[in-house]
Design a protein around this motif. Structure first.
Motif, PDB file in Angstrom:
ATOM      1  N   LYS A   7      48.327  -3.820 -76.683  1.00  0.00           N
ATOM      2  CA  LYS A   7      49.183  -3.381 -75.581  1.00  0.00           C
ATOM      3  C   LYS A   7      49.274  -4.466 -74.491  1.00  0.00           C
ATOM      4  O   LYS A   7      50.358  -4.781 -74.010  1.00  0.00           O
ATOM      5  CB  LYS A   7      48.616  -2.092 -74.979  1.00  0.00           C
ATOM      6  CG  LYS A   7      49.643  -1.193 -74.319  1.00  0.00           C
ATOM      7  CD  LYS A   7      48.929   0.003 -73.716  1.00  0.00           C
ATOM      8  CE  LYS A   7      49.654   1.297 -74.046  1.00  0.00           C
ATOM      9  NZ  LYS A   7      48.922   2.484 -73.560  1.00  0.00           N
ATOM     10  N   HIS A  16      52.734  -6.406 -73.428  1.00  0.00           N
ATOM     11  CA  HIS A  16      53.262  -6.452 -72.052  1.00  0.00           C
ATOM     12  C   HIS A  16      53.325  -7.878 -71.516  1.00  0.00           C
ATOM     13  O   HIS A  16      54.253  -8.255 -70.812  1.00  0.00           O
ATOM     14  CB  HIS A  16      52.389  -5.592 -71.128  1.00  0.00           C
ATOM     15  CG  HIS A  16      52.488  -4.121 -71.416  1.00  0.00           C
ATOM     16  ND1 HIS A  16      53.674  -3.517 -71.788  1.00  0.00           N
ATOM     17  CD2 HIS A  16      51.563  -3.133 -71.391  1.00  0.00           C
ATOM     18  CE1 HIS A  16      53.468  -2.225 -71.991  1.00  0.00           C
ATOM     19  NE2 HIS A  16      52.191  -1.964 -71.762  1.00  0.00           N
ATOM     20  N   LEU A  65      53.383   2.180 -79.744  1.00  0.00           N
ATOM     21  CA  LEU A  65      52.467   1.158 -79.212  1.00  0.00           C
ATOM     22  C   LEU A  65      51.078   1.734 -78.917  1.00  0.00           C
ATOM     23  O   LEU A  65      50.053   1.140 -79.259  1.00  0.00           O
ATOM     24  CB  LEU A  65      53.079   0.533 -77.951  1.00  0.00           C
ATOM     25  CG  LEU A  65      52.312  -0.625 -77.300  1.00  0.00           C
ATOM     26  CD1 LEU A  65      52.092  -1.775 -78.277  1.00  0.00           C
ATOM     27  CD2 LEU A  65      53.066  -1.135 -76.067  1.00  0.00           C
ATOM     28  N   GLY A  66      51.050   2.910 -78.317  1.00  0.00           N
ATOM     29  CA  GLY A  66      49.773   3.529 -77.959  1.00  0.00           C
ATOM     30  C   GLY A  66      48.922   3.831 -79.177  1.00  0.00           C
ATOM     31  O   GLY A  66      47.714   3.567 -79.187  1.00  0.00           O
ATOM     32  N   ASN A 124      47.792   0.620 -80.944  1.00  0.00           N
ATOM     33  CA  ASN A 124      46.773  -0.025 -80.110  1.00  0.00           C
ATOM     34  C   ASN A 124      45.398   0.604 -80.336  1.00  0.00           C
ATOM     35  O   ASN A 124      44.375  -0.017 -80.103  1.00  0.00           O
ATOM     36  CB  ASN A 124      47.170   0.088 -78.640  1.00  0.00           C
ATOM     37  CG  ASN A 124      46.358  -0.833 -77.748  1.00  0.00           C
ATOM     38  OD1 ASN A 124      46.002  -1.926 -78.161  1.00  0.00           O
ATOM     39  ND2 ASN A 124      46.066  -0.379 -76.543  1.00  0.00           N
TER      40      ASN A 124
END
Lengths: 371, 198
Positions: free
Chosen positions: B150, B154, B182-183, B186
């Motif tokens: 993550k 970013h 993504l979460g 991750n």
């Protein structure tokens, strides 16, 4: 110095215009070969020797009766495997092992001495290029050499960009530094300060400037070793005595060692040649030949480069070798580089340094497989 | 060859020019050279590893990515690969910029500090996480700047770096990472693989 026996010589008929402006022709290049040239003529390696080397790379040198200068690296099954490759080495012009030099006679049968034209690294490789024609080799498999040999490697591939598949400059520089020039000048001054030098017109062994040449060799020899190497080998050990003698005899082993190095050198080397060859090294500045842009020297070659330096070499330090790598990378050339760990100083390339020898062997053999 | 390298190799088309930064013993280089006819170069800091590469017939330059990438001209490689090393540099941002200057595209892989095993290790044991991809103790790890998938996602976005492909790797499975998953990725991937361009 009997340099006539056991010396193979190529007489170059073609005129060669030297950098100094003079032209030489019908001049001898003394060479030696090891191994055999295969039918495809694609296994030839041209080795360039350093300041005090000669064409006798390996085995017993028939003139000095000592081991060849690169016996650790060159021979059957060694890094430069003479069972596999055809190895050629010639004495540089200006030298004293049979190639055209200051101990030769001029057309009036008078020994040249300092009337011999000043030669350059460029002149040396242009002269040696004639060997390719002599052996009918269109393209060498590799060119290699350390120190001044490395300078010749760089100059050769710049002059003849499609004449070698691989290029291995070792412990060298593309431009002689002020420090390099300074040490060479010290050597030249030692020779010319010897009253036997006589402006270069000494004629026999008895009256040659041996003392000056020995001092030049002693000073140079120190630059080939590292401080750590010297300390470990000699430290403050005394030479065949229990205590200091309060005189100027060789009390320390290092003194005795250097004196010995100086004295054996005088037996095999010509003082005027030492002047000429050190001068050629000092004049070497490959970048300057290309208006300060070293990359330009290599822009026409597709050869595969492999550059090797040594951690303890302070005469031609890693950074100067890396400058060559940088110049090659900036034009996208195929270049590998390794710095070998060794405490043997600049001389590492001549000695038994296993990491160096295996890198050299692997690079050559793998590149040859891809041929 | 480890799965990570297979995924990287799949991202590279045949006959390209590739620089492997931190190429170690040259396993990936050799694979790319033999199987995809890649014109491959390596940069490696360890003398021992450089020797191993030479023994494989690979063109390698001994050097340090933080200092030695600058000698390569802009966009001189089709791809520049950096495998699990970004976090070990003093200045990862600078290295990332250099990768994207030298390469038309870059492939960067990062060990994911957001992986659930890493999180659980710290949460339950209260000591610095040790996993298969992060095998070292806190006092001898070469990793200076650990990040999560993550974080990296970013970070590259904030630098206007274009992500062509991002993959999550967990053991033998690789899957696409996108904004919506993504979460999850991750949490469940121990390695992130990013194909990026600037």
């Amino acid at each position: 110095m009997n340099t006539e026996k056991n010396i193979k010589t190529l007489i170059v008929k073609k005129p060669l215009k030297l950098d100094c402006g003079k032209t030489i022709k019908d001049f001898p290049i003394a060479y030696e070969t090891y191994g055999s040239l295969n039918s495809k003529k694609d296994n030839a390696i041209l080795v360039f020797h350093a300041l005090t080397g000669d064409q006798f790379i390996t085995g017993i040198n028939p003139v000095t009766n000592k081991e060849g200068w690169w016996s650790y690296a060159v021979g059957p099954d060694k890094a430069i495997n003479t069972n596999k490759y055809f190895v050629i080495c010639s004495n540089v012009i200006g030298g004293c092992m049979g190639s055209y030099g200051p101990s030769h006679k001029d057309p009036d049968q008078k020994i040249f001495g300092t009337n011999f034209p000043v030669i350059t690294i460029n002149d040396m490789v242009n002269a040696q290029y004639n060997l390719l024609e002599h052996f009918g080799i269109d393209k060498l498999f590799s060119i290699t050499g350390g120190s001044m040999g490395g300078m010749q490697v760089l100059q050769f591939i710049s002059n003849f960009p499609d004449k070698s598949k691989t290029v291995i400059p070792i412990a060298t520089t593309s431009s002689h530094s002020a420090q390099n020039i300074a040490f060479n000048e010290l050597g030249r001054q030692a020779i010319t300060a010897d009253s036997n030098w006589k402006e270069g017109n000494y004629t026999s062994n008895d009256t040659n400037p041996g003392k000056g040449l020995a001092v030049a060799r002693m000073a140079a020899h120190i630059t080939y070793l590292s401080k750590k190497g010297l300390q470990e080998k000699f430290g403050r050990k005394l030479q065949e005595r229990e205590d200091l003698k309060f005189g100027f005899d060789a009390d320390f082993q290092i003194e005795s060692y250097l004196r010995y190095q100086g004295s054996v050198f005088v037996d095999r080397f010509d003082a005027n040649s030492y002047l000429y060859i050190t001068r050629a090294m000092d004049y070497f500045d490959l970048a300057k030949q290309f208006n300060g842009n070293l990359s330009e020297a290599f822009k026409n070659t597709n050869a595969k480069f492999f550059i090797i330096s040594f951690t303890s070499d302070w005469l031609y330090p890693t950074q100067e070798n890396k400058d060559i790598v940088i110049a090659l990378n900036s034009i996208g050339a195929d270049v590998g580089f390794v710095e070998i760990e060794s405490d043997k100083g600049h001389d590492s390339f001549l000695l038994d340094v296993p990491d160096f020898l295996s890198a050299l062997k692997n690079f050559l053999d793998k590149s040859y497989e891809e041929n | 060859m480890k799965n990570e390298f297979k995924v990287i190799a799949n991202l590279i088309e045949k006959d390209k020019k590739v620089l492997d930064v931190g190429c170690a013993d040259g396993t990936l280089m050799k694979f790319l050279k033999d199987n995809k006819n890649i014109n491959i170069r390596g940069l490696e800091i360890s003398k021992e590893k450089v020797q191993e590469c030479i023994a494989k017939g690979l063109t390698v330059i001994e050097g340090n990515a933080e200092k030695d990438l600058k000698q390569f001209p802009d966009k001189s490689f089709d791809y520049v690969v950096l495998s699990q090393t970004l976090q070990a540099f003093l200045n990862p941002e600078l290295v990332l910029d250099e990768l994207l200057r030298v390469g038309k595209k870059a492939i960067v892989t990062i060990p994911n500090f957001g992986y659930w095993k890493v999180r659980f290790h710290l949460l339950l044991k209260g000591t610095m996480p040790i996993t298969k991809t992060l095998p070292d103790e806190w006092y001898n790890t070469p990793n200076l700047h650990m990040c999560t998938i993550k974080d990296f996602f970013h970070f590259v976005k904030s630098k206007d770096i274009k992500i062509f492909k991002s993959l999550a790797l967990n053991n033998l499975n690789s899957s696409i990472i996108n904004k919506s998953n993504l979460g999850v990725k991750n949490l469940f991937a121990d390695l992130g693989i990013f194909l990026i361009e600037k």
